[in-house]
Structures are given as structure tokens and as C-alpha cells.
Design a protein around this motif. Structure first.
Motif, PDB file in Angstrom:
ATOM      1  N   ILE A   1      40.220  31.547  37.549  1.00 31.82           N
ATOM      2  CA  ILE A   1      41.565  31.829  37.837  1.00 31.82           C
ATOM      3  C   ILE A   1      41.654  32.994  38.766  1.00 31.82           C
ATOM      4  O   ILE A   1      42.545  32.864  39.610  1.00 31.82           O
ATOM      5  CB  ILE A   1      42.296  31.961  36.457  1.00 31.82           C
ATOM      6  CG1 ILE A   1      43.839  31.976  36.762  1.00 31.82           C
ATOM      7  CG2 ILE A   1      42.084  33.289  35.976  1.00 31.82           C
ATOM      8  CD1 ILE A   1      44.410  30.755  36.943  1.00 31.82           C
TER       9      ILE A   1
ATOM     10  N   ARG B   1      52.468  32.968  38.877  1.00 33.46           N
ATOM     11  CA  ARG B   1      52.720  34.117  38.333  1.00 33.46           C
ATOM     12  C   ARG B   1      52.061  35.255  38.989  1.00 33.46           C
ATOM     13  O   ARG B   1      52.452  36.327  39.428  1.00 33.46           O
ATOM     14  CB  ARG B   1      52.627  34.175  36.800  1.00 33.46           C
ATOM     15  CG  ARG B   1      53.622  34.977  36.148  1.00 33.46           C
ATOM     16  CD  ARG B   1      53.263  35.113  34.614  1.00 33.46           C
ATOM     17  NE  ARG B   1      51.830  35.568  34.445  1.00 33.46           N
ATOM     18  CZ  ARG B   1      51.080  34.529  33.585  1.00 33.46           C
ATOM     19  NH1 ARG B   1      51.446  33.333  33.123  1.00 33.46           N
ATOM     20  NH2 ARG B   1      49.952  34.949  33.446  1.00 33.46           N
ATOM     21  N   ARG B   2      50.897  34.998  39.195  1.00 31.52           N
ATOM     22  CA  ARG B   2      50.151  35.877  39.595  1.00 31.52           C
ATOM     23  C   ARG B   2      50.389  36.187  41.447  1.00 31.52           C
ATOM     24  O   ARG B   2      50.517  37.228  41.763  1.00 31.52           O
ATOM     25  CB  ARG B   2      48.596  35.312  39.992  1.00 31.52           C
ATOM     26  CG  ARG B   2      47.860  35.351  38.634  1.00 31.52           C
ATOM     27  CD  ARG B   2      47.262  36.550  38.435  1.00 31.52           C
ATOM     28  NE  ARG B   2      46.034  36.496  37.204  1.00 31.52           N
ATOM     29  CZ  ARG B   2      45.040  36.445  37.344  1.00 31.52           C
ATOM     30  NH1 ARG B   2      44.433  36.606  38.584  1.00 31.52           N
ATOM     31  NH2 ARG B   2      44.065  36.285  36.344  1.00 31.52           N
TER      32      ARG B   2
ATOM     33  N   ARG C   1      46.269  24.076  24.143  1.00 30.80           N
ATOM     34  CA  ARG C   1      47.316  24.890  23.860  1.00 30.80           C
ATOM     35  C   ARG C   1      48.105  24.590  22.762  1.00 30.80           C
ATOM     36  O   ARG C   1      49.086  25.177  22.205  1.00 30.80           O
ATOM     37  CB  ARG C   1      48.546  24.130  25.257  1.00 30.80           C
ATOM     38  CG  ARG C   1      47.986  24.651  26.644  1.00 30.80           C
ATOM     39  CD  ARG C   1      49.229  23.763  27.387  1.00 30.80           C
ATOM     40  NE  ARG C   1      49.207  24.124  28.518  1.00 30.80           N
ATOM     41  CZ  ARG C   1      49.897  23.500  29.734  1.00 30.80           C
ATOM     42  NH1 ARG C   1      50.804  22.656  29.455  1.00 30.80           N
ATOM     43  NH2 ARG C   1      49.521  23.772  30.937  1.00 30.80           N
TER      44      ARG C   1
ATOM     45  N   ARG D   1      41.929  21.973  28.279  1.00 33.01           N
ATOM     46  CA  ARG D   1      43.045  22.961  28.260  1.00 33.01           C
ATOM     47  C   ARG D   1      44.247  22.542  27.566  1.00 33.01           C
ATOM     48  O   ARG D   1      45.027  23.348  27.179  1.00 33.01           O
ATOM     49  CB  ARG D   1      43.318  23.235  29.785  1.00 33.01           C
ATOM     50  CG  ARG D   1      42.175  23.985  30.332  1.00 33.01           C
ATOM     51  CD  ARG D   1      42.276  24.437  31.908  1.00 33.01           C
ATOM     52  NE  ARG D   1      41.194  24.583  32.780  1.00 33.01           N
ATOM     53  CZ  ARG D   1      41.252  24.944  33.916  1.00 33.01           C
ATOM     54  NH1 ARG D   1      42.153  24.787  34.757  1.00 33.01           N
ATOM     55  NH2 ARG D   1      40.063  25.229  34.324  1.00 33.01           N
TER      56      ARG D   1
ATOM     57  N   GLY E   1      46.198  25.070  35.760  1.00 39.61           N
ATOM     58  CA  GLY E   1      46.521  26.619  36.139  1.00 39.61           C
ATOM     59  C   GLY E   1      47.439  26.886  37.033  1.00 39.61           C
ATOM     60  O   GLY E   1      47.649  28.155  37.398  1.00 39.61           O
TER      61      GLY E   1
ATOM     62  N   SER F   1      50.768  27.306  36.775  1.00 39.85           N
ATOM     63  CA  SER F   1      51.793  28.365  36.411  1.00 39.85           C
ATOM     64  C   SER F   1      51.326  29.769  36.461  1.00 39.85           C
ATOM     65  O   SER F   1      51.814  30.629  36.975  1.00 39.85           O
ATOM     66  CB  SER F   1      52.318  27.995  35.030  1.00 39.85           C
ATOM     67  OG  SER F   1      52.828  26.725  34.855  1.00 39.85           O
ATOM     68  N   THR F   2      50.125  29.652  35.876  1.00 39.96           N
ATOM     69  CA  THR F   2      49.324  31.133  36.093  1.00 39.96           C
ATOM     70  C   THR F   2      49.206  31.667  37.318  1.00 39.96           C
ATOM     71  O   THR F   2      49.515  32.771  37.873  1.00 39.96           O
ATOM     72  CB  THR F   2      48.022  31.087  35.446  1.00 39.96           C
ATOM     73  OG1 THR F   2      48.192  30.645  33.970  1.00 39.96           O
ATOM     74  CG2 THR F   2      47.549  32.370  35.166  1.00 39.96           C
TER      75      THR F   2
END
Lengths: 210, 210
Positions: free
Chosen positions: B173, B23-24, B139, B135, B17, B19-20
Motif C-alpha cells: 500500500i 484517502r492517502r 473485513r 481481504r 485498496g 479507498s485507502t
């Protein structure tokens, strides 16, 4: 995640909002333990043993110091004040954090103690000395010469700001309370605090054989 | 309060997680700078110079390394990858933090660099290896043998968790993004980061003469 308890030192000059911030933090996290000092001074009306202070006879107090059972202690106006070690260690073992409302001398002694590497220290600064004086006067509790004495003590206290891990300039009490919660939340996420991580990662890696 | 910029290292196995979360964090604080790597590999369709990578000829890349202009670099499958030093230092001087999405080797090199004492490092763990594999499979991008290779690389990455300042177990997340923001907010409150505090306290003490 399991973790060992922290010793949170909160210092500031009188009137900078420390007591309010400490109360806010305790309300936010009821598992926090507020460190209660031992003292040889006599109880004042309304003061409760174990709540405001642990009241001890001078001989008993000195025996605790001699036995290494005080994390820190100091003499103020002929009375002894100190932090009993046992309740702090008990809280740490249970993964509970202890909050210390102490001045720079108390802070230095706790940092220098055997539990020093579990300490995080936070200093609260007033936005200005004028504002600090205004707050002290608006309490309406003290005579001008007492306030002058407190202001001198405040300058002495402020001069130690650079010994602390974190500094909050208390311009707005809500923002400062948020900052305090943020510091505590982040410190609890430190790898070294999360004692359950080792076993967790070992478990993660053992999935390999499945 | 003025402060100098931080170098935030975010590492995790692929699929945890990261990259997410990066970005957040960038959405939450648009002043954050995402570190763009330099590479000698050819651009893929859609990749933009300075956005995805700085694309450099091998000779040019090696000259930058020789001149000490790379904070870290490594060779992967015959291509060179590295972090140009100048944009990071420029951001630091402007009080902007830089976010690095790097593996444990990149993290170690940045920590060992001249800017190492401005680093905070965060490792993101998956709740389980089974969840990580799920996960990666969901993808739908990779063949089974590629996924097996990624899982082996993940175990290698996870084995370095204890080198990081903070560890987040990414079960949810939203909660993990909050934890990340909390860590950054607290780190910015560290006394040593707030470069404006010295002058502020001097000003405070000088009020004395008023």
C-alpha cells in the motif's frame, strides 16, 4: 512488470541546466542508456569512440542515412551529426529507456521517426533570459560575441517549448531533477508501457477456475 | 505555474485498496477535492448531506440529468446515483483537481463527457484474486454469498483495466500510494496543464528588448 523501453527527449537552451539534469537522471537510474551520436567531424583530444561520439567517415555516414539506419541527422557547420537507430531499438527491446540530449530539430525528427510513439519529451526552461546569460558568462569559456550568438540560439530554441509533452522551469536544480525522475517514474506506470500487464491480468482471471 | 484542474478517476475491484489509496492521496494534497455523488436513496444513520452524498428526490435528480447537470449517472438497485457537474467545473477553474472513486461505468461516462480531455484515469489491480477474496473475508462484514457476488463483480471490474491511462498492481500500500502521488505530480507538469506557461515564455522572450 515487463515493459518496452522509452525514448526520452530532453531539450533546452544552452545554460538552462540540461546537462546537469541528464547526469542526475543517469545517476538515479543506471539502467538508462544515454544516446551517443554519430558524427563526421574529427575527434578532439580526449574524445573517445562510442563514449562521446561514434566517429564515421562521410561516405559511411551517408550510407547509414540511405539505409534508414539513422533515427535523425543534421548538418552543422559542414559536419554531419545523427542518431544511429540500432542501439536505440536494442535498448527498447531489452526494456531499457534511452535519454536523448538533442535540440528542437533533433527532437522533431525523433518524434517523426518510426519510434515516435515511444517518445516522451521534456523541455527545460530557464527562470529568465538574464539568468541564462549570467550562467553562460559564469562558465568563463566564451567570448562576448560567442555568448551573444548562444543567446540568439537560445531564443530560437525556447520558441519551440510548446512542442514538448512536459515543461520544467529550472529555478532549483534539485527540484528540477526530482521533477524529471517523477515524470519518468509516472510514464513507466502507463498501462501502454507495461507490456507484462496483459499476461498478468489473464493469470488473475484464470484463478476463477480454481 | 497556474494550471486548470484535473479529473482523476480511480477505479478498482472492491478490496483492492482503492479507498485507502484515495484517502492517502487526499492527506498528501489537501487541495484535492473528493467528488461527492448525488443519490436518490435515503440517508443511512450517520450519513451527512454534502459529505457522504447529496441526497436528492427522484424528480429533482431527473431534472438535473435532463438539464445536463450530471457528468454521469446510473441506476443501481432501483436508486439513482450521479456526479453533479457544477462543483467539478468550479474546482477546475480554481486550478483544483477532483478525485473520483468510481467504477468502470462511471469512468467511461466521465471520459465521454464534455470534460473528458481533462481526465486522467488510474486502475488499481490486486496482486491476485485469492488475495482480494482474503481481504474481503477479513473485513468480516459480509456473508459468504455476498462475498461470492462481490468477487463476480470484481472480475467484471478487472476486465476493464485496459481502458485506463495508468495501472498500479497494489502489492504494497505504501508503494502504491507513492506511485499514485508520482502520477499526479507528473501529470501536473504536462505542458498542456500549465496554463501559466504561455505568458511566462512571452515574458521571457520580451526580455530580449532590454
Amino acid at each position: 512488470m515487463d515493459r518496452s523501453g522509452l525514448l526520452i527527449i530532453l531539450s533546452s537552451p544552452s545554460g538552462a541546466g540540461k546537462s546537469t539534469l541528464a547526469r542526475r537522471l543517469m545517476e538515479w537510474d543506471p539502467t538508462l542508456r544515454f544516446s551517443v551520436s554519430a558524427t563526421t567531424r574529427k575527434p578532439r583530444p580526449g574524445e573517445v569512440e562510442g563514449d562521446h561520439y561514434y566517429f564515421r567517415e562521410p561516405g559511411e555516414f551517408r550510407a547509414m542515412v540511405a539505409a534508414g539506419n539513422m533515427l535523425e541527422h543534421a548538418e552543422v557547420f559542414g559536419n554531419l551529426y545523427g542518431t544511429p537507430r540500432e542501439p536505440v531499438e536494442e535498448a527498447m527491446r531489452a526494456g531499457r529507456d534511452t535519454l536523448f540530449d538533442v535540440d528542437w530539430q533533433g527532437g522533431q525528427q525523433i518524434r517523426a521517426s518510426a519510434l515516435g510513439n515511444h517518445v516522451i519529451s521534456i523541455f527545460v526552461l530557464p527562470p529568465s533570459l538574464a539568468e541564462l546569460e549570467r550562467r553562460l558568462i559564469s562558465r568563463g569559456q566564451d567570448a562576448p560575441e560567442v555568448i551573444a550568438g548562444r543567446m540568439q540560439k537560445s531564443r530560437d530554441e525556447i520558441s519551440h517549448w510548446a512542442e514538448y509533452d512536459y515543461v520544467i522551469v529550472n529555478e532549483d536544480i534539485d527540484q528540477s531533477a526530482e521533477a524529471l525522475k517523477t515524470i519518468l517514474t509516472a510514464e513507466r506506470l502507463r498501462r501502454a508501457r507495461q507490456t507484462g500487464l496483459g499476461p498478468f491480468v489473464r493469470g488473475l482471471m484464470e484463478e476463477e477456475g480454481r
